[in-house]
Motif scaffolding. Structure first.
Motif, PDB file in Angstrom:
ATOM      1  N   UNK A 292      33.527  50.651  34.194  1.00 37.71           N
ATOM      2  CA  UNK A 292      33.939  50.390  32.812  1.00 37.71           C
ATOM      3  C   UNK A 292      35.083  51.324  32.406  1.00 37.71           C
ATOM      4  N   UNK A 293      34.925  52.603  32.723  1.00 38.23           N
ATOM      5  CA  UNK A 293      35.942  53.609  32.371  1.00 38.23           C
ATOM      6  C   UNK A 293      37.284  53.292  33.040  1.00 38.23           C
ATOM      7  N   UNK A 294      37.256  52.980  34.321  1.00 41.54           N
ATOM      8  CA  UNK A 294      38.492  52.687  35.055  1.00 41.54           C
ATOM      9  C   UNK A 294      39.135  51.408  34.533  1.00 41.54           C
ATOM     10  N   UNK A 295      38.346  50.350  34.387  1.00 44.07           N
ATOM     11  CA  UNK A 295      38.902  49.050  33.987  1.00 44.07           C
ATOM     12  C   UNK A 295      39.458  49.057  32.570  1.00 44.07           C
ATOM     13  N   UNK A 296      38.783  49.732  31.663  1.00 41.04           N
ATOM     14  CA  UNK A 296      39.200  49.673  30.251  1.00 41.04           C
ATOM     15  C   UNK A 296      40.070  50.855  29.830  1.00 41.04           C
ATOM     16  N   UNK A 297      40.195  51.841  30.693  1.00 41.68           N
ATOM     17  CA  UNK A 297      41.034  53.004  30.390  1.00 41.68           C
ATOM     18  C   UNK A 297      42.306  52.951  31.211  1.00 41.68           C
ATOM     19  N   UNK A 298      42.272  53.615  32.346  1.00 39.76           N
ATOM     20  CA  UNK A 298      43.417  53.674  33.252  1.00 39.76           C
ATOM     21  C   UNK A 298      43.913  52.272  33.594  1.00 39.76           C
ATOM     22  N   UNK A 299      42.984  51.341  33.736  1.00 40.00           N
ATOM     23  CA  UNK A 299      43.312  49.984  34.163  1.00 40.00           C
ATOM     24  C   UNK A 299      44.238  49.230  33.246  1.00 40.00           C
ATOM     25  N   UNK A 300      44.338  49.630  31.986  1.00 43.26           N
ATOM     26  CA  UNK A 300      45.238  48.932  31.061  1.00 43.26           C
ATOM     27  C   UNK A 300      46.693  49.027  31.515  1.00 43.26           C
ATOM     28  N   UNK A 301      47.003  50.029  32.337  1.00 39.93           N
ATOM     29  CA  UNK A 301      48.356  50.179  32.857  1.00 39.93           C
ATOM     30  C   UNK A 301      48.605  49.408  34.143  1.00 39.93           C
ATOM     31  N   UNK A 302      47.618  48.663  34.621  1.00 43.52           N
ATOM     32  CA  UNK A 302      47.733  47.900  35.864  1.00 43.52           C
ATOM     33  C   UNK A 302      47.602  46.413  35.542  1.00 43.52           C
ATOM     34  N   UNK A 303      48.702  45.812  35.109  1.00 42.91           N
ATOM     35  CA  UNK A 303      48.707  44.403  34.701  1.00 42.91           C
ATOM     36  C   UNK A 303      49.251  43.569  35.854  1.00 42.91           C
ATOM     37  N   UNK A 304      48.439  42.629  36.308  1.00 41.54           N
ATOM     38  CA  UNK A 304      48.836  41.745  37.399  1.00 41.54           C
ATOM     39  C   UNK A 304      49.537  40.522  36.813  1.00 41.54           C
ATOM     40  N   UNK A 305      50.686  40.192  37.382  1.00 44.56           N
ATOM     41  CA  UNK A 305      51.508  39.083  36.897  1.00 44.56           C
ATOM     42  C   UNK A 305      51.540  37.968  37.930  1.00 44.56           C
ATOM     43  N   UNK A 306      51.316  36.731  37.478  1.00 44.42           N
ATOM     44  CA  UNK A 306      51.513  35.546  38.306  1.00 44.42           C
ATOM     45  C   UNK A 306      53.018  35.325  38.366  1.00 44.42           C
ATOM     46  N   UNK A 307      53.631  35.676  39.479  1.00 46.48           N
ATOM     47  CA  UNK A 307      55.082  35.763  39.609  1.00 46.48           C
ATOM     48  C   UNK A 307      55.820  34.471  39.244  1.00 46.48           C
ATOM     49  N   UNK A 308      55.419  33.284  39.724  1.00 47.82           N
ATOM     50  CA  UNK A 308      56.207  32.078  39.433  1.00 47.82           C
ATOM     51  C   UNK A 308      56.370  31.792  37.937  1.00 47.82           C
ATOM     52  N   UNK A 309      55.394  32.149  37.127  1.00 50.60           N
ATOM     53  CA  UNK A 309      55.464  31.855  35.693  1.00 50.60           C
ATOM     54  C   UNK A 309      55.689  33.098  34.836  1.00 50.60           C
TER      55      UNK A 309
END
Length: 174
Positions: A147-164
């Motif tokens: 929970x801590x990793x996903x909702x804290x540090x993880x906010x800076x790790x946004x995965x993008x679907x490249x084609x769109x």
């Protein structure tokens, strides 16, 4: 010091436990979609699950890199700060993807469901942890850390679907 990936590959019982119930397979590192991190940091698929999800190392380095998980439905979350932390999560709470509230009650219910299907789960888990040289935290601690990793540090790790150019949805919302 040997890598954990090499250790998993060398330890048949560990690899089998991680494959099920852990749903983690080192032979499934290719993601089905073209993706990148919004930050531009490196992204390396290294394992996957049976439903088409992928585990990625983020950034440069080795097994200590942050680990992002992307499912096949357009959801993603940073789930661990390094491979040892990810493997502890998979060993202690292989049901982590089904968590909605991250409460002890929910985890007990999910654990009971897994134990019905895999009655020797705890013994197999303990043997796997020993074979890989991993100390196991409590279930409460491992889920709190997710929970801590996903909702804290993880906010800076946004995965993008490249084609769109569209971001994946957060799997774990804080």
């Amino acid at each position: 010091m040997r890598s954990l990936i090499a250790a998993v590959r060398e330890q048949g019982e560990a690899a089998r436990f991680l494959a099920w119930p852990g749903d983690f397979d080192l032979d499934r590192g290719d993601h089905v979609e073209d993706v990148h991190l919004a930050s531009g940091a490196a992204l390396e698929g290294f394992a996957g699950d049976g439903a088409g999800g992928t585990f990625f190392f983020c950034g440069e380095g080795g097994e200590e890199r942050p680990v992002l998980y992307a499912d096949s439905e357009g959801g993603a979350a940073l789930v661990a700060m390094g491979l040892p932390e990810l493997l502890r999560l998979l060993l202690i709470a292989p049901w982590w993807r089904d968590c909605q509230t991250f409460t002890a009650e929910e985890s007990r219910r999910l654990a009971a469901e897994y134990l019905e299907d895999v009655p020797d789960l705890v013994a197999r888990r303990d043997r796997t942890a020993a074979a890989l040289g991993l100390a196991l935290p409590s279930e409460e601690d491992v889920l709190a850390r997710l929970w801590e990793v996903a909702t804290g540090i993880g906010k800076g790790f946004v995965l993008i679907f490249t084609p769109e150019g569209e971001p994946y949805d957060p799997l774990i919302r804080g």
